[in-house]
Design an enzyme around this catalytic site. Structure first.
Site, PDB file in Angstrom:
ATOM      1  CB  CYS A 128     -12.990  38.225 -18.506  1.00  0.00           C
ATOM      2  SG  CYS A 128     -13.829  38.111 -20.098  1.00  0.00           S
ATOM      3  CD  GLN A 129      -8.017  37.519 -12.408  1.00  0.00           C
ATOM      4  OE1 GLN A 129      -7.030  37.106 -12.993  1.00  0.00           O
ATOM      5  NE2 GLN A 129      -8.346  37.115 -11.217  1.00  0.00           N
ATOM      6  CD  GLU A 263      -6.622  32.592 -12.575  1.00  0.00           C
ATOM      7  OE1 GLU A 263      -5.653  32.960 -13.262  1.00  0.00           O
ATOM      8  OE2 GLU A 263      -7.103  33.280 -11.654  1.00  0.00           O
ATOM      9  CG  HIS A 287       0.403  30.648 -10.493  1.00  0.00           C
ATOM     10  ND1 HIS A 287       0.714  31.186  -9.275  1.00  0.00           N
ATOM     11  CD2 HIS A 287      -0.646  31.374 -10.957  1.00  0.00           C
ATOM     12  CE1 HIS A 287      -0.104  32.195  -9.010  1.00  0.00           C
ATOM     13  NE2 HIS A 287      -0.940  32.328 -10.027  1.00  0.00           N
ATOM     14  CD  GLU A 288      -1.823  30.845 -14.570  1.00  0.00           C
ATOM     15  OE1 GLU A 288      -2.966  31.032 -14.104  1.00  0.00           O
ATOM     16  OE2 GLU A 288      -0.911  31.690 -14.470  1.00  0.00           O
ATOM     17  CG  HIS A 291      -5.307  30.248 -10.136  1.00  0.00           C
ATOM     18  ND1 HIS A 291      -5.708  30.965  -9.033  1.00  0.00           N
ATOM     19  CD2 HIS A 291      -4.322  30.982 -10.718  1.00  0.00           C
ATOM     20  CE1 HIS A 291      -4.982  32.084  -8.955  1.00  0.00           C
ATOM     21  NE2 HIS A 291      -4.131  32.116  -9.957  1.00  0.00           N
ATOM     22  CD  GLU A 310      -3.536  35.273  -8.555  1.00  0.00           C
ATOM     23  OE1 GLU A 310      -2.662  34.392  -8.520  1.00  0.00           O
ATOM     24  OE2 GLU A 310      -4.380  35.364  -9.482  1.00  0.00           O
ATOM     25  CG  ASP A 367      -6.809  46.032 -15.127  1.00  0.00           C
ATOM     26  OD1 ASP A 367      -6.667  44.866 -14.705  1.00  0.00           O
ATOM     27  OD2 ASP A 367      -7.655  46.348 -15.988  1.00  0.00           O
ATOM     28  CE1 TYR A 375      -0.360  36.167  -9.241  1.00  0.00           C
ATOM     29  CE2 TYR A 375      -0.709  38.454  -8.650  1.00  0.00           C
ATOM     30  CZ  TYR A 375      -0.931  37.399  -9.490  1.00  0.00           C
ATOM     31  OH  TYR A 375      -1.739  37.554 -10.575  1.00  0.00           O
ATOM     32  CE  LYS A 546       8.154  37.297 -13.774  1.00  0.00           C
ATOM     33  NZ  LYS A 546       8.252  35.835 -13.758  1.00  0.00           N
TER      34      LYS A 546
HETATM   35 ZN   LIG Z   1      -2.613  33.478 -10.305  1.00  0.00          ZN
END
Ligand SMILES: [Zn+2]
Length: 597
Positions: A128-129, A263, A287-288, A291, A310, A367, A375, A546
């Site tokens: 959803c993000q 996350e 990282h997650e 969050h 981030e 997006d 980050y 990535k």
């Molecule tokens: Zn993140």
């Protein structure tokens, strides 16, 4: 009327939603969710009430006594979708909307059984993000409106459903051949943290509060890979305060997932590319997990303040790794991050407004704006503050910050006001203004040095100058070190150097995707034919942006690799997530510019 989020129709003059009741039937055949949502308002209300929707078919809307609520759609906006305006009768406290999602729902990716590991059952998951919750539920789709939720999710009986929520039981069939999973999410979350996945899933316990879910063929590998997670949770609690979400579970998705991780509270979603077999890529988990404090507990008010999520989380991730694996390991992570940061700044241009931390994304698709900048630039800004205050004092500041804003969504300016109150003068001392409001990288960016890093960069420079290291010298390096070595090599090497690297380091057959993709990027960009089939395999298998961006970019450098890229894309297009497709298409658009110029 006042809208405060450039990506939502939420109007601050209207009541806020405080709880959702989702009632969903997951229909794999038609690739849609059918059902209803009941919105509980913070107080009984009347008049216009606006929701965000995108590609949703709304059948009806009614109030707590079943009375019809009139509604109409606003015009279609390519980024925001359509405003759904309801006209609430006096005293409306509950609104139920019957609706169906469309096959165009950006938040959902559906897989035929052949595209799963087990190849026997279909799979579906949501992402959803940034602003895609509105494609699965009509809602005030802004982090400013946090909601708790309940859900009843009916799925084919052989499949399991998981959500970013606590499980609340399983009901026998509501329809033939189905099971219904119940969920309860008591903590209020921004809509971008709604999450669901349905598939042939099994789980393994990692600790009393942590569990990993995956397809049966992957679950044991995943359990090994994430075996350190309880140590990470305990470390993070020591740094940032109590873990407030009860459980920390993880779900391994099919390789088409466009991100490294997401996350979603109580249920981090992960790409299988982090499963390297040796726990070397678990920084994604750090990282997650981080969050859970920075992002999920203290949340950005809108995508204009995404760095608050981030930047703090990237900094926190490295503090967790530092505490568990030592400063050497975290120095390498900072170096690896620097490379991503440099590439993002180069991609946008150092005077681009998208390189500011505090952005103004009105009219911009979040997006499209996505990059390493919030980050890595964000984390460097936090590091400057930490160095200015001193670690102990800054850690106290972080705990106070998290405690002051827990379960709220804030702006950069609210953060700055709190910073000034708790650490007076710190913002001015580090020139926060330049970091937050000006493009490019400020001159006082922190430097992360380590002996190990210097050695690796020197070895790469020597290699580029024709001086071969002994294979043992490189073989003794761990995977982060090898990655830094590869990242420090020129982007184009001659055939003899490429042969040497692959023969001595076995790079083409590596299972660690960070190393594999870095290698394939150099090799593809050098028109090195022996890797072409491996490049094809990776690009057809993996949807993580990535990896897609550098690989497709590298293939753009020569005529024959451009042709190869186009052929692979045609072959793989149908199985990529729509976000991944957009990244590849934007990379390939630049190919034609290169040909024309
Ligand atoms: Zn993140």
């Amino acid at each position: 009327m006042a809208t405060i989020d450039p990506h939502s129709h939420y109007d601050t003059d209207q009541p806020r939603t405080r709880h959702l009741r989702l009632n969903w039937f997951v229909d794999f055949e038609n690739r849609q969710i059918n059902g209803s949502v009941t919105l509980e308002l913070e107080k009984p209300s009347a008049g216009f009430f606006d929701l965000d929707t995108k590609a949703l078919a709304i059948r009806s809307a009614y109030g707590q006594n079943g009375e019809d609520i009139p509604f109409e759609f606003g015009g279609e906006d390519p980024i925001l979708g359509r405003r759904l305006r309801l006209d609430l009768p006096e005293g409306t406290a509950l609104i139920t909307i019957d609706y169906t999602t469309s096959s165009e729902a950006v938040a959902l990716q559906w897989f035929e059984p052949e595209l799963t590991l087990g190849k026997r059952h279909p799979f579906m998951y949501s992402q959803c993000q940034a602003i895609h919750a509105r494609t699965i539920v009509p809602c005030q789709d802004t982090p400013r409106v946090r909601v708790s939720y309940n859900a009843a999710v009916t799925v084919p009986e052989k499949l399991a459903a998981v959500m970013s929520a606590g499980p609340a039981g399983i009901l026998p069939e509501r329809g033939p051949g189905t099971r219904t999973f119940l969920f309860h999410m008591p903590q209020p979350v921004p809509p971008y943290l709604f999450a669901i996945a349905v598939g042939d899933l099994q789980s393994r316990d990692l600790s009393p509060r942590a569990r990993v879910w995956a397809e049966p063929g992957m679950v044991n590998k995943a359990a090994y890979e994430f075996g350190e997670v309880e140590q990470m949770i305990a470390t993070a609690e020591r740094l940032f305060g109590p873990y407030e979400w009860d459980r920390y579970d993880m779900l391994v998705l099919p390789p088409a997932f466009p991100y490294g991780g997401m996350e979603n509270p109580r249920m981090t979603f992960l790409t299988p590319t982090v499963i390297a077999g040796d726990r070397s890529l678990v920084d994604v988990i750090a990282h997650e997990l981080a969050h859970s404090w920075t992002g999920n507990l203290v949340t950005n008010a809108s995508m204009d303040h995404f760095w608050l999520n981030e930047g703090f989380t990237t900094w926190a991730e490295r503090r967790i790794l530092d505490a568990i694996h030592g400063e050497k390991a975290s120095a390498l992570r900072w170096a690896i991050g620097q490379k991503a940061l440099d590439e993002s700044v180069a991609r946008f241009g150092s005077d681009s407004p998208l390189t500011k931390l505090r952005t103004d994304l009105k009219g911009v698709d979040p997006d499209e704006a996505f990059s390493s900048i919030p980050y890595e630039k964000g984390a460097r800004f936090v590091t400057l503050l930490e160095r200015h205050a001193g670690r102990e004092r800054f850690d106290r500041f972080m705990r106070a910050y998290i405690n002051a804003f827990r379960f709220t969504s804030i702006t950069t300016e609210e953060f700055l006001a709190f910073l000034e109150q708790e650490l007076p003068g710190a913002a001015a001392a580090v020139n926060a203004d330049a970091w937050l409001y000006r493009p490019g990288m400020p001159a006082n960016a922190p430097i992360f040095k380590s002996e190990q890093l210097d050695e690796l960069v020197a070895a790469a420079e020597a290699f580029a100058a024709g001086e071969l290291p002994s294979p043992q010298q490189l073989a003794n390096r761990d995977s982060s070190e090898l990655l830094v070595f590869l990242q420090s090599l020129p982007r184009r090497l001659d055939r003899a150097s490429l042969d040497w690297l692959d023969q001595n380091l076995g790079l083409t057959r590596r299972g660690n995707y960070e190393i594999l993709v870095e290698w394939l990027t150099i090799a593809a960009g050098s028109d090195y034919e022996p890797v072409f089939e491996r490049v094809r395999e990776v690009l057809l298998e993996v949807g993580r942006m990535k990896y897609l961006r550098p690989l497709y970019s590298a293939l753009g450098k020569q005529a024959r690799t451009r042709a190869l890229a186009r052929e692979i894309y045609l072959q793989g297009k149908a199985n990529y997530h729509s976000l991944s497709r957009r990244v590849i298409e934007s990379v390939m658009e630049k190919y034609s510019e290169e040909v024309n110029s």
